[in-house]
Design a protein around this motif. Structure first.
Motif, PDB file in Angstrom:
ATOM      1  N   GLY A   1       0.808  -0.950  -0.063  1.00 29.09           N
ATOM      2  CA  GLY A   1      -0.199  -0.378  -0.097  1.00 29.09           C
ATOM      3  C   GLY A   1       0.727   1.601   0.110  1.00 29.09           C
ATOM      4  O   GLY A   1       1.424   1.877   1.099  1.00 29.09           O
ATOM      5  N   LEU A   2       0.781   1.954  -1.132  1.00 33.25           N
ATOM      6  CA  LEU A   2       1.793   3.044  -0.848  1.00 33.25           C
ATOM      7  C   LEU A   2       1.090   4.302  -0.824  1.00 33.25           C
ATOM      8  O   LEU A   2       0.048   4.921  -1.485  1.00 33.25           O
ATOM      9  CB  LEU A   2       2.556   3.267  -2.784  1.00 33.25           C
ATOM     10  CG  LEU A   2       3.247   1.927  -2.805  1.00 33.25           C
ATOM     11  CD1 LEU A   2       3.446   2.126  -4.399  1.00 33.25           C
ATOM     12  CD2 LEU A   2       4.421   1.911  -2.480  1.00 33.25           C
ATOM     13  N   ILE A   3       0.553   4.974  -0.095  1.00 32.74           N
ATOM     14  CA  ILE A   3      -0.417   6.323   0.578  1.00 32.74           C
ATOM     15  C   ILE A   3       0.208   7.412   0.429  1.00 32.74           C
ATOM     16  O   ILE A   3       1.423   7.695   1.856  1.00 32.74           O
ATOM     17  CB  ILE A   3      -1.130   4.992   1.657  1.00 32.74           C
ATOM     18  CG1 ILE A   3      -1.560   4.248   1.664  1.00 32.74           C
ATOM     19  CG2 ILE A   3      -2.066   6.611   1.946  1.00 32.74           C
ATOM     20  CD1 ILE A   3      -2.265   3.753   0.520  1.00 32.74           C
TER      21      ILE A   3
ATOM     22  N   VAL B   1      -1.584  -1.567  -4.374  1.00 32.27           N
ATOM     23  CA  VAL B   1      -2.102  -0.249  -3.958  1.00 32.27           C
ATOM     24  C   VAL B   1      -1.851   1.324  -3.501  1.00 32.27           C
ATOM     25  O   VAL B   1      -1.133   1.632  -3.164  1.00 32.27           O
ATOM     26  CB  VAL B   1      -3.457  -0.503  -2.693  1.00 32.27           C
ATOM     27  CG1 VAL B   1      -4.453   0.600  -3.274  1.00 32.27           C
ATOM     28  CG2 VAL B   1      -4.267  -2.094  -2.889  1.00 32.27           C
ATOM     29  N   ALA B   2      -1.881   2.098  -4.333  1.00 25.10           N
ATOM     30  CA  ALA B   2      -1.624   3.445  -4.847  1.00 25.10           C
ATOM     31  C   ALA B   2      -2.405   4.343  -4.759  1.00 25.10           C
ATOM     32  O   ALA B   2      -3.221   4.659  -5.179  1.00 25.10           O
ATOM     33  CB  ALA B   2      -0.409   3.578  -6.255  1.00 25.10           C
TER      34      ALA B   2
ATOM     35  N   GLN C   1      -8.799   5.403   1.761  1.00 26.36           N
ATOM     36  CA  GLN C   1      -9.082   4.291   1.557  1.00 26.36           C
ATOM     37  C   GLN C   1      -8.756   3.092   1.364  1.00 26.36           C
ATOM     38  O   GLN C   1      -9.085   1.855   1.252  1.00 26.36           O
ATOM     39  CB  GLN C   1     -10.930   4.992   0.723  1.00 26.36           C
ATOM     40  CG  GLN C   1     -11.474   3.785   0.108  1.00 26.36           C
ATOM     41  CD  GLN C   1     -12.233   4.280  -1.403  1.00 26.36           C
ATOM     42  OE1 GLN C   1     -13.101   5.414  -1.087  1.00 26.36           O
ATOM     43  NE2 GLN C   1     -12.624   3.788  -2.692  1.00 26.36           N
ATOM     44  N   GLY C   2      -7.627   3.516   0.372  1.00 28.22           N
ATOM     45  CA  GLY C   2      -6.454   3.448   0.548  1.00 28.22           C
ATOM     46  C   GLY C   2      -5.808   2.361   0.994  1.00 28.22           C
ATOM     47  O   GLY C   2      -5.725   0.597   0.990  1.00 28.22           O
ATOM     48  N   ALA C   3      -5.651   2.515   1.931  1.00 28.00           N
ATOM     49  CA  ALA C   3      -5.147   2.146   3.365  1.00 28.00           C
ATOM     50  C   ALA C   3      -5.949   0.645   4.283  1.00 28.00           C
ATOM     51  O   ALA C   3      -5.654  -0.082   4.009  1.00 28.00           O
ATOM     52  CB  ALA C   3      -4.858   2.884   4.481  1.00 28.00           C
ATOM     53  N   SER C   4      -7.077   1.114   3.965  1.00 26.63           N
ATOM     54  CA  SER C   4      -8.321   0.197   4.309  1.00 26.63           C
ATOM     55  C   SER C   4      -8.597  -0.437   3.020  1.00 26.63           C
ATOM     56  O   SER C   4      -8.974  -2.308   3.452  1.00 26.63           O
ATOM     57  CB  SER C   4      -9.262   0.882   4.612  1.00 26.63           C
ATOM     58  OG  SER C   4      -9.193   2.041   5.492  1.00 26.63           O
ATOM     59  N   TYR C   5      -8.497  -0.395   1.519  1.00 30.14           N
ATOM     60  CA  TYR C   5      -8.329  -1.289   0.699  1.00 30.14           C
ATOM     61  C   TYR C   5      -7.070  -2.386   1.139  1.00 30.14           C
ATOM     62  O   TYR C   5      -7.327  -3.336   0.086  1.00 30.14           O
ATOM     63  CB  TYR C   5      -8.480  -0.730  -0.643  1.00 30.14           C
ATOM     64  CG  TYR C   5      -8.543  -1.727  -1.813  1.00 30.14           C
ATOM     65  CD1 TYR C   5      -9.225  -2.727  -1.813  1.00 30.14           C
ATOM     66  CD2 TYR C   5      -8.236  -1.390  -2.766  1.00 30.14           C
ATOM     67  CE1 TYR C   5      -9.671  -3.405  -2.472  1.00 30.14           C
ATOM     68  CE2 TYR C   5      -8.625  -1.607  -4.080  1.00 30.14           C
ATOM     69  CZ  TYR C   5      -9.573  -3.058  -3.706  1.00 30.14           C
ATOM     70  OH  TYR C   5      -9.784  -3.901  -5.582  1.00 30.14           O
ATOM     71  N   ALA C   6      -6.214  -2.094   0.597  1.00 28.24           N
ATOM     72  CA  ALA C   6      -4.742  -2.361   0.736  1.00 28.24           C
ATOM     73  C   ALA C   6      -4.803  -3.157   2.234  1.00 28.24           C
ATOM     74  O   ALA C   6      -4.750  -4.819   1.691  1.00 28.24           O
ATOM     75  CB  ALA C   6      -3.744  -1.547   1.128  1.00 28.24           C
TER      76      ALA C   6
END
Length: 499
Positions: free
Chosen positions: A252-254, A280-281, A293-298
């Motif tokens: 996860g690249l957040i 997930v970027a 959302q990106g962190a939660s999705y990863a």
């Protein structure tokens, strides 16, 4: 001319003929007289089905209007949707803008857009998004009869994500065509009971000698990577992604620079590492809700593979950007700041995200997670860094002094710790690591004396041994980014150094 009155029995037969042709076992009907005619039984089932449909509670959709846009927050009136629900905001032209309900005040709902809000106007229609695959009117025997309504976000999950680079909405970014072999699943999952998790008992080979030898990591552990800017944390993440013994790797690249996304994938992760990875970027220019959302999705992707019984390595860069995105949202909706501008909700969101990783139910599958934590100005007492140390199972500190001296990976072993090492390493390994740590501490304290030429051997046997073993110690803790050091080889080299 008058029609003759119809006989009551004939009228009943005619009504039965007009009744829908339902199968007798379509729904659970009331008990009938065994001697009742088939048409009468069919009629009774029809009435039972109507009664079942009348008793099914179905919420009518509520639509509202956009009344205010202030900075990052949109206010809508007349929308009845819970916090976390996804809504569509439609203007006069263009595609709808997706927004998530982040709070409310009275009859006003506060929404945060996941995209650009240009083109929206006062009075734009705000509608809660329909439940994905919502069931139609059902009979009482249908398994979806009591299905609860889920208006939350549903994103792609499955083996089709392996080897792909996607954004926080599940859309491909690698221009390799549409996703295949995936299905939409809800982002929210029920937390695992702490008593159903197996403790961390198995060591994990990270491929990095300094970690394997001095800070042994266990399968299912959550550990922080504390570093300032430009000290090699991305390179260290790439080494672990390539060399760690895991079935699936989720990166996860957040909140990082957009330039670093492609460089991390091509130069650091490599083609071999990407084949078993999902990236997930959510770059820094994405809205704060998208970054969260990106962190939660990863994490949800890692949970999906863990629930299938696989061992997952989750690398998230960075936990600080996640907290900063939550800070932007919380301040925008009026939450007061607490510590250095961070509202209380930031410190509540961190454990909610971190606790989702770890071992699965009864030891089936695991998520070993590495979260990078940016220390602003190399301050280890930064609020997010201090909070992360309390909720993680250990921390690895990267030193700017070591990086500037060409020592890579720049792991400061004296300031780092793995809280589960005593549970995953044998007694000899633990004693050797403790002995080596003591020698490194001796060298650190006498560094100025040695640099000034004031050190004279013979006064401290421990210091004399540390000075004599200094080249071997440096060789143990340094490693090239394209070199792999297995767990057994790392332990063997540590034992040889002390013997």
């Amino acid at each position: 001319m008058h029609a003759e009155p119809m006989d009551p029995q004939a009228r009943l037969d005619a009504d039965l003929d007009r009744a829908p042709d339902l199968a007798p076992d379509a729904v659970a009907g009331s008990p009938l007289d065994p001697g009742a005619s088939p048409r009468l039984q069919r009629w009774q089932h029809f009435l039972d089905d109507l009664q079942a449909r009348a008793g099914w509670r179905q919420e009518l959709p509520s639509h509202g209007t956009l009344v205010r846009v202030t900075g990052l927050v949109m206010e809508a009136a007349g929308v009845l949707a819970p916090v976390g629900a996804v809504c569509e905001v439609r203007g006069d032209s263009g595609p709808p803008v997706l927004a998530e309900v982040v709070g409310f005040h009275g009859d006003r709902a506060f929404l945060m857009a996941t995209g650009e809000v240009h083109g929206l106007h006062s009075g734009a229609k705000v509608s809660p998004r329909a439940t994905p695959n919502a069931p139609p009117l059902l009979g009482r025997d249908n398994p979806l009869w009591r299905r609860t309504e889920d208006r939350g976000l549903h994103l792609p999950m499955g083996d089709g994500l392996l080897g792909r680079v996607i954004d926080a909405h599940g859309e491909p970014m690698d221009r390799a065509g549409p996703l295949r072999g995936v299905r939409d699943e809800p982002m929210s999952r029920r937390p695992i009971n702490a008593m159903d998790r197996d403790p961390v008992r198995q060591p994990l080979d990270t491929g990095v000698r300094a970690i394997n030898a001095m800070l042994t990591v266990g399968r299912g552990q959550r550990i922080g990577l504390f570093a300032g800017t430009g000290v090699g944390k991305s390179v260290l993440l790439g080494m672990m992604a390539r060399y760690t013994a895991a079935d699936v790797i989720v990166v996860g690249l957040i909140g990082e620079r957009g330039r670093e996304v492609k460089e991390f994938i091509e130069d650091i992760l490599g083609e071999d590492g990407l084949q078993r990875s999902v990236v997930v970027a959510a770059p820094a220019d994405a809205p704060p809700l998208v970054r969260m959302q990106g962190a939660s999705y990863a994490t949800a992707i890692a949970e999906h593979f863990r629930d299938e019984g696989r061992h997952v390595l989750l690398l998230m860069d960075s936990l600080t950007r996640f907290a900063q995105a939550q800070r932007e949202i919380a301040l925008a909706i009026g939450e007061p700041p607490a510590t250095k501008g961070y509202p209380p909700s930031c410190f509540a969101k961190l454990p909610q995200l971190v606790e989702r990783s770890g071992n699965g139910l009864h030891g089936v599958g695991s998520i070993t997670a590495f979260y990078t934590v940016l220390s602003e100005g190399d301050d280890q007492q930064d609020p997010i860094a201090d909070a992360a140390r309390g909720i993680l199972d250990g921390h690895i500190v990267l030193s700017r002094d070591l990086a500037e001296s060409g020592h890579y990976p720049a792991i400061d072993v004296e300031k780092s710790i793995s809280r589960v090492m005593t549970s995953v390493a044998d007694r000899e390994h633990i004693e050797a690591a403790r002995r080596t740590r003591a020698l490194l501490a001796k060298l650190t304290k006498a560094r100025d004396l040695i640099a000034l030429g004031a050190y004279a051997p013979g006064h401290d046997a421990e210091l004399d041994l540390a000075v004599r073993l200094q080249p071997q110690l440096l060789q143990l803790l340094q490693q090239g980014m394209h070199q792999r050091a297995g767990l057994d080889d790392s332990r063997r080299q540590l034992q040889q150094l002390l013997n």
